[in-house]
Design a protein around this motif. Structure first.
Motif, PDB file in Angstrom:
ATOM      1  N   GLU A 138      -7.566 -14.020  14.110  1.00 49.41           N
ATOM      2  CA  GLU A 138      -7.934 -15.116  13.217  1.00 49.41           C
ATOM      3  C   GLU A 138      -8.050 -14.487  11.836  1.00 49.41           C
ATOM      4  O   GLU A 138      -8.894 -13.615  11.616  1.00 49.41           O
ATOM      5  N   LEU A 139      -7.186 -14.894  10.937  1.00 50.59           N
ATOM      6  CA  LEU A 139      -7.118 -14.255   9.623  1.00 50.59           C
ATOM      7  C   LEU A 139      -7.946 -14.987   8.587  1.00 50.59           C
ATOM      8  O   LEU A 139      -8.086 -16.208   8.632  1.00 50.59           O
ATOM      9  N   GLY A 140      -8.469 -14.231   7.644  1.00 46.40           N
ATOM     10  CA  GLY A 140      -9.230 -14.790   6.535  1.00 46.40           C
ATOM     11  C   GLY A 140      -8.296 -15.172   5.400  1.00 46.40           C
ATOM     12  O   GLY A 140      -7.073 -15.085   5.504  1.00 46.40           O
ATOM     13  N   ASN A 141      -8.868 -15.565   4.293  1.00 44.25           N
ATOM     14  CA  ASN A 141      -8.092 -15.905   3.106  1.00 44.25           C
ATOM     15  C   ASN A 141      -7.461 -14.654   2.522  1.00 44.25           C
ATOM     16  O   ASN A 141      -8.031 -13.568   2.622  1.00 44.25           O
ATOM     17  N   PRO A 142      -6.296 -14.797   1.895  1.00 45.96           N
ATOM     18  CA  PRO A 142      -5.654 -13.625   1.283  1.00 45.96           C
ATOM     19  C   PRO A 142      -6.571 -12.985   0.248  1.00 45.96           C
ATOM     20  O   PRO A 142      -7.270 -13.672  -0.488  1.00 45.96           O
ATOM     21  N   MET A 143      -6.557 -11.676   0.246  1.00 42.08           N
ATOM     22  CA  MET A 143      -7.356 -10.938  -0.723  1.00 42.08           C
ATOM     23  C   MET A 143      -6.472 -10.662  -1.928  1.00 42.08           C
ATOM     24  O   MET A 143      -5.374 -10.130  -1.789  1.00 42.08           O
ATOM     25  N   ALA A 144      -6.922 -11.053  -3.088  1.00 36.15           N
ATOM     26  CA  ALA A 144      -6.153 -10.802  -4.301  1.00 36.15           C
ATOM     27  C   ALA A 144      -6.256  -9.328  -4.657  1.00 36.15           C
ATOM     28  O   ALA A 144      -7.346  -8.787  -4.779  1.00 36.15           O
ATOM     29  N   LYS A 145      -5.126  -8.706  -4.777  1.00 40.12           N
ATOM     30  CA  LYS A 145      -5.086  -7.301  -5.178  1.00 40.12           C
ATOM     31  C   LYS A 145      -4.471  -7.245  -6.565  1.00 40.12           C
ATOM     32  O   LYS A 145      -3.706  -8.107  -6.959  1.00 40.12           O
ATOM     33  N   ARG A 146      -4.794  -6.243  -7.274  1.00 42.31           N
ATOM     34  CA  ARG A 146      -4.211  -6.062  -8.609  1.00 42.31           C
ATOM     35  C   ARG A 146      -3.451  -4.742  -8.622  1.00 42.31           C
ATOM     36  O   ARG A 146      -3.884  -3.756  -8.048  1.00 42.31           O
ATOM     37  N   SER A 147      -2.322  -4.791  -9.269  1.00 40.37           N
ATOM     38  CA  SER A 147      -1.551  -3.558  -9.401  1.00 40.37           C
ATOM     39  C   SER A 147      -2.260  -2.640 -10.394  1.00 40.37           C
ATOM     40  O   SER A 147      -3.227  -3.028 -11.048  1.00 40.37           O
ATOM     41  N   SER A 148      -1.756  -1.448 -10.542  1.00 42.06           N
ATOM     42  CA  SER A 148      -2.370  -0.509 -11.478  1.00 42.06           C
ATOM     43  C   SER A 148      -2.296  -1.022 -12.922  1.00 42.06           C
ATOM     44  O   SER A 148      -3.031  -0.586 -13.780  1.00 42.06           O
ATOM     45  N   LEU A 149      -1.418  -2.001 -13.162  1.00 41.02           N
ATOM     46  CA  LEU A 149      -1.295  -2.583 -14.497  1.00 41.02           C
ATOM     47  C   LEU A 149      -2.203  -3.799 -14.678  1.00 41.02           C
ATOM     48  O   LEU A 149      -2.176  -4.448 -15.699  1.00 41.02           O
ATOM     49  N   GLY A 150      -2.980  -4.143 -13.653  1.00 45.59           N
ATOM     50  CA  GLY A 150      -3.875  -5.282 -13.733  1.00 45.59           C
ATOM     51  C   GLY A 150      -3.198  -6.601 -13.419  1.00 45.59           C
ATOM     52  O   GLY A 150      -3.772  -7.666 -13.622  1.00 45.59           O
ATOM     53  N   ILE A 151      -1.977  -6.547 -12.906  1.00 46.59           N
ATOM     54  CA  ILE A 151      -1.237  -7.768 -12.571  1.00 46.59           C
ATOM     55  C   ILE A 151      -1.566  -8.151 -11.136  1.00 46.59           C
ATOM     56  O   ILE A 151      -1.479  -7.315 -10.229  1.00 46.59           O
ATOM     57  N   VAL A 160      -8.408  -9.518   8.845  1.00 43.11           N
ATOM     58  CA  VAL A 160      -8.744 -10.039  10.178  1.00 43.11           C
ATOM     59  C   VAL A 160     -10.204 -10.479  10.157  1.00 43.11           C
ATOM     60  O   VAL A 160     -11.094  -9.668   9.891  1.00 43.11           O
ATOM     61  N   ARG A 161     -10.437 -11.767  10.409  1.00 42.18           N
ATOM     62  CA  ARG A 161     -11.806 -12.292  10.474  1.00 42.18           C
ATOM     63  C   ARG A 161     -12.386 -12.126  11.864  1.00 42.18           C
ATOM     64  O   ARG A 161     -13.539 -11.753  12.024  1.00 42.18           O
ATOM     65  N   LYS A 162     -11.598 -12.442  12.884  1.00 38.22           N
ATOM     66  CA  LYS A 162     -12.027 -12.321  14.284  1.00 38.22           C
ATOM     67  C   LYS A 162     -10.832 -11.933  15.138  1.00 38.22           C
ATOM     68  O   LYS A 162      -9.702 -12.305  14.847  1.00 38.22           O
ATOM     69  N   VAL A 163     -11.102 -11.196  16.203  1.00 41.35           N
ATOM     70  CA  VAL A 163     -10.089 -10.862  17.197  1.00 41.35           C
ATOM     71  C   VAL A 163     -10.418 -11.673  18.436  1.00 41.35           C
ATOM     72  O   VAL A 163     -11.546 -11.621  18.941  1.00 41.35           O
ATOM     73  N   HIS A 164      -9.449 -12.453  18.898  1.00 39.43           N
ATOM     74  CA  HIS A 164      -9.636 -13.320  20.060  1.00 39.43           C
ATOM     75  C   HIS A 164      -8.671 -12.925  21.178  1.00 39.43           C
ATOM     76  O   HIS A 164      -7.677 -12.237  20.944  1.00 39.43           O
ATOM     77  N   ALA A 165      -8.960 -13.410  22.360  1.00 38.92           N
ATOM     78  CA  ALA A 165      -8.063 -13.262  23.501  1.00 38.92           C
ATOM     79  C   ALA A 165      -7.626 -14.663  23.914  1.00 38.92           C
ATOM     80  O   ALA A 165      -8.407 -15.603  23.881  1.00 38.92           O
ATOM     81  N   MET A 216      -3.083 -18.506  14.256  1.00 35.98           N
ATOM     82  CA  MET A 216      -3.470 -17.112  14.479  1.00 35.98           C
ATOM     83  C   MET A 216      -2.230 -16.235  14.600  1.00 35.98           C
ATOM     84  O   MET A 216      -1.160 -16.686  14.985  1.00 35.98           O
ATOM     85  N   GLN A 217      -2.426 -14.962  14.280  1.00 40.68           N
ATOM     86  CA  GLN A 217      -1.343 -13.990  14.354  1.00 40.68           C
ATOM     87  C   GLN A 217      -1.453 -13.219  15.666  1.00 40.68           C
ATOM     88  O   GLN A 217      -2.522 -12.713  16.013  1.00 40.68           O
ATOM     89  N   THR A 218      -0.349 -13.116  16.379  1.00 43.60           N
ATOM     90  CA  THR A 218      -0.334 -12.377  17.638  1.00 43.60           C
ATOM     91  C   THR A 218      -0.283 -10.882  17.356  1.00 43.60           C
ATOM     92  O   THR A 218       0.511 -10.429  16.527  1.00 43.60           O
ATOM     93  N   ALA A 219      -1.136 -10.135  18.030  1.00 42.02           N
ATOM     94  CA  ALA A 219      -1.159  -8.678  17.871  1.00 42.02           C
ATOM     95  C   ALA A 219      -0.027  -8.054  18.689  1.00 42.02           C
ATOM     96  O   ALA A 219       0.448  -8.631  19.659  1.00 42.02           O
ATOM     97  N   CYS A 220       0.376  -6.877  18.297  1.00 39.54           N
ATOM     98  CA  CYS A 220       1.404  -6.145  19.043  1.00 39.54           C
ATOM     99  C   CYS A 220       0.830  -5.549  20.326  1.00 39.54           C
ATOM    100  O   CYS A 220       1.547  -5.254  21.260  1.00 39.54           O
ATOM    101  N   ARG A 221      -0.473  -5.377  20.366  1.00 41.98           N
ATOM    102  CA  ARG A 221      -1.144  -4.727  21.490  1.00 41.98           C
ATOM    103  C   ARG A 221      -1.169  -5.630  22.717  1.00 41.98           C
ATOM    104  O   ARG A 221      -1.486  -6.803  22.626  1.00 41.98           O
TER     105      ARG A 221
END
Length: 93
Positions: free
Chosen positions: A9-22, A30-35, A59-64
């Motif tokens: 169960e995924l959370g909201n996208p996290m905003a990242k900034r490049s080294s230039l501040g863009i 991952v907010r929760k891992v479910h079966a 939800m996103q399926t894990a490779c495991r």
């Protein structure tokens, strides 16, 4: 119990900034891992609901695959802090 599929169960996208501040596209944490039980006739596909009753559609399926790791926890060890306690309880019974 038959095959289970690990889903995130995924959370909201996290905003990242490049080294230039863009702002750059962030990963969704991952907010929760479910079966979830596997879909009938498709052991690698997830069924419609997790063991705790949540919809697996977004939800996103894990490779495991837990069945490939006998004796190990059903979830990825690095996600132990975000395991759904309800799903874990169902598996433990």
């Amino acid at each position: 119990m038959g095959e289970i599929v690990v889903v995130y169960e995924l959370g909201n996208p996290m905003a990242k900034r490049s080294s230039l501040g863009i702002p750059a596209d962030g990963e969704r944490p991952v907010r929760k891992v479910h079966a979830a039980p596997s879909a009938p006739g498709e052991p690698s596909a997830t069924g419609p609901r997790t063991l705790c009753g949540k919809d697996t559609f977004a939800m996103q399926t894990a490779c495991r695959k837990p069945s490939e790791h006998p004796g190990a926890p059903w979830y990825p060890v690095q996600c132990a802090s975000v395991v759904c306690s309800d799903c874990d309880a169902v598996i433990e019974t």
